[in-house]
Design an enzyme around this catalytic site. Structure first.
Site, short mmCIF file in Angstrom:
data_model
loop_
_atom_site.label_atom_id
_atom_site.label_comp_id
_atom_site.label_asym_id
_atom_site.label_seq_id
_atom_site.Cartn_x
_atom_site.Cartn_y
_atom_site.Cartn_z
CG PHE A 262 30.15 40.00 63.42
CD1 PHE A 262 30.57 39.23 62.85
CD2 PHE A 262 29.38 40.45 62.03
CE1 PHE A 262 30.34 37.89 61.73
CE2 PHE A 262 29.04 40.27 61.06
CZ PHE A 262 29.66 38.73 60.88
CB THR B 6 32.30 37.04 59.65
OG1 THR B 6 32.83 36.39 57.89
CG2 THR B 6 32.35 38.67 59.28
O1 LIG Z 1 25.20 39.87 53.51
C1 LIG Z 1 25.15 38.98 54.31
O2 LIG Z 1 25.37 38.02 55.16
C2 LIG Z 1 26.08 39.69 55.67
O3 LIG Z 1 26.55 39.99 56.76
C3 LIG Z 1 27.78 40.85 55.44
C4 LIG Z 1 29.33 39.86 55.60
C5 LIG Z 1 30.36 40.27 55.48
O4 LIG Z 1 30.24 41.76 55.21
O5 LIG Z 1 31.24 40.07 54.99
C6 LIG Z 1 29.20 39.44 56.82
C7 LIG Z 1 29.72 38.23 57.18
C8 LIG Z 1 29.91 36.93 55.88
O6 LIG Z 1 31.65 37.20 55.64
C9 LIG Z 1 30.02 37.87 53.98
C10 LIG Z 1 29.22 38.88 54.40
#
Ligand SMILES: O=C(O)C(=O)C[C@]1(C(=O)O)C=C[C@@H](O)C=C1
Length: 433
Positions: free
Chosen positions: A308, A306
């Site tokens: 950020f 992911t």
């Molecule tokens: O729910 C979490 O733990 C988050 O940090 C959010 C979140 C997102 O929004 O994509 C972050 C990373 C992962 O992809 C899954 C969820």
């Protein structure tokens, strides 16, 4: 969960809550929470009703609302004896001056800045904040969320501030509760997090960095629970999407339910003692909420990652001594036909694009084109978000944007920031621990 202050104004209410009373959950957790009656549009126009309102909000934010151990009168946050720490400066709450929030969001005028504790002028390339105190970083979710791990990767030793919604994390920075926000924008399996693209446009924060976090999901249950007991799996919608096939392969053809964040799902199962429900979350969430790891590494792709972005009130000064990325958003009024021309401005200068995203043009979502012979065509209008691999300090990037401007009715640089170049090692930081 407890309302922080009886004197908190109606249009600016935050709830500060501790974890529910169970020994499974992390103690003394404080969550910045947006509740009913919060009118962010008015706030942005600077219509906080009084100086006291602003002071109260600062008290809530900056003082981390006095620790939960203190007496209930202390918890009101409105006492004249309170000392708030804003940007590392210990400040008596009564010394704080009211500044229209719209101006704050735009960096504030020079006059207003003088009335405020010194604003950050930190270059995000420096390892530590210039004011020498711990950097406060807002993220969406509860402790154990991947966003918390991303905050720690972006700013080691920061104080991570949990927020219950993405928008609250934006507001936390705008209101000086936090110095930075760290928000997910896209995942290699689940795709873009559209909400955050829309919020980037609605708010005036600047992208000052990015981090890419390998995401390693676990299937968590209460201790002793077996797969056969389960009739529901809950998690953040992105996490559910990232584990879709693996869940099916595990024979878990049970209901999926979306909740606000992964760690929040684990906490919910633990708090409510649900023996028929599993949560998808990190190994750290398992530890924090006393859950067992029933299955490990359940993301459909082992290299699940992911991305950020880090947001701040001030942009950083772009540089050329390391790889930079620039994010822009634009709209044009002649449909998608000029998109090719816009993108060619980058191609001619050998500037690589790393991402294009389109979102509905909220102010002008449909364009009608009348043709007397065949009728009326209804074209959708878009906002285009583009990331390209160049720094705004480079002449070729400046020239490209000058050209883009000729074809667009709206253009905004969201930020020019160092690319995340950390070596790829999915197995280390992927566990959110
Ligand atoms: O729910 C979490 O733990 C988050 O940090 C959010 C979140 C997102 O929004 O994509 C972050 C990373 C992962 O992809 C899954 C969820």
């Amino acid at each position: 969960m407890q309302a922080i202050s009886p004197s908190t104004p109606n249009n600016l209410k935050y709830l500060i809550g501790t974890s529910p009373s169970t020994n499974r959950v992390a103690p003394n957790r404080i969550i910045v929470k947006c509740v009913y009656g919060y009118d962010s549009a008015n706030l942005c126009k600077g219509t906080v009703s009084s100086r006291a309102d602003w002071q109260t909000s600062c008290a809530i934010l900056a003082s981390k609302v006095v620790s939960q151990e203190q007496s209930s009168t202390d918890k009101t946050g409105g006492g004249a004896d309170h000392v708030a720490a804003i940007n590392g400066h210990k400040t008596s709450i009564t010394d704080l001056s009211l500044v229209p929030i719209g101006e704050l969001a735009n960096g504030g005028s020079d006059n207003n800045r003088q009335l405020q504790p010194k604003p950050l002028t930190i270059s995000d390339l420096s390892p530590a904040p210039m004011h020498g105190s711990q950097l406060r970083v807002a993220y969406q979710g509860v402790p154990g969320a991947y966003s918390e791990a991303a905050a720690g990767k972006a700013y080691p030793n920061c104080e991570a501030i949990p927020c219950d919604q993405f928008e609250v994390a934006f507001q936390a920075v705008e209101l000086w509760i936090a110095d930075r926000a760290v928000l997910p924008v896209e995942n290699s399996l689940g795709g873009s997090i559209h909400r955050n693209y829309d919020l980037l446009l609605r708010h005036r924060l600047h992208i000052v960095g990015e981090v890419q976090l390998p995401v390693h999901h676990c299937l968590l249950t209460l201790p002793g629970v077996r797969k056969e007991y389960l009739n529901r799996v809950i998690s953040h919608p992105q996490a559910l999407a990232q584990c879709e096939h693996t869940l099916t392969k595990l024979g878990l053809n049970v209901a999926r339910e979306a909740v606000d964040d992964t760690a929040g799902a684990a906490e919910y199962v633990a708090t409510n003692n649900l023996r028929d429900t599993a949560a998808i979350a990190s190994a750290r969430a398992a530890e924090l909420y006393g859950m067992q790891v029933l299955a490990d590494g359940i993301q459909d792709d082992p290299s699940n990652v992911t991305r950020f972005v880090m947001l701040a009130r001030e942009p950083i000064i772009p540089r050329t001594d390391r790889p930079f990325k620039t994010s822009i958003v634009f709209a044009h009024d002649k449909g998608t036909s000029v998109l090719f021309k816009v993108l060619s401005a980058f191609a001619f200068r050998n500037i690589s694009l790393t991402k294009i995203e389109s979102r509905p043009h909220r102010n002008n979502p449909i364009r009608l084109v009348d043709d007397a012979n065949v009728g009326t065509a209804k074209h959708f209008e878009y906002m285009f978000y583009v990331d390209f691999e160049a720094s705004m300090a480079e002449v070729r990037a400046q020239n490209a944007l000058a050209e883009v401007q000729e074809f667009t009715s709206f253009l905004r640089v969201l930020g020019s920031y160092p690319m995340d170049m950390t070596p790829w090692c999915p197995s280390s930081d992927s566990r959110g621990d």
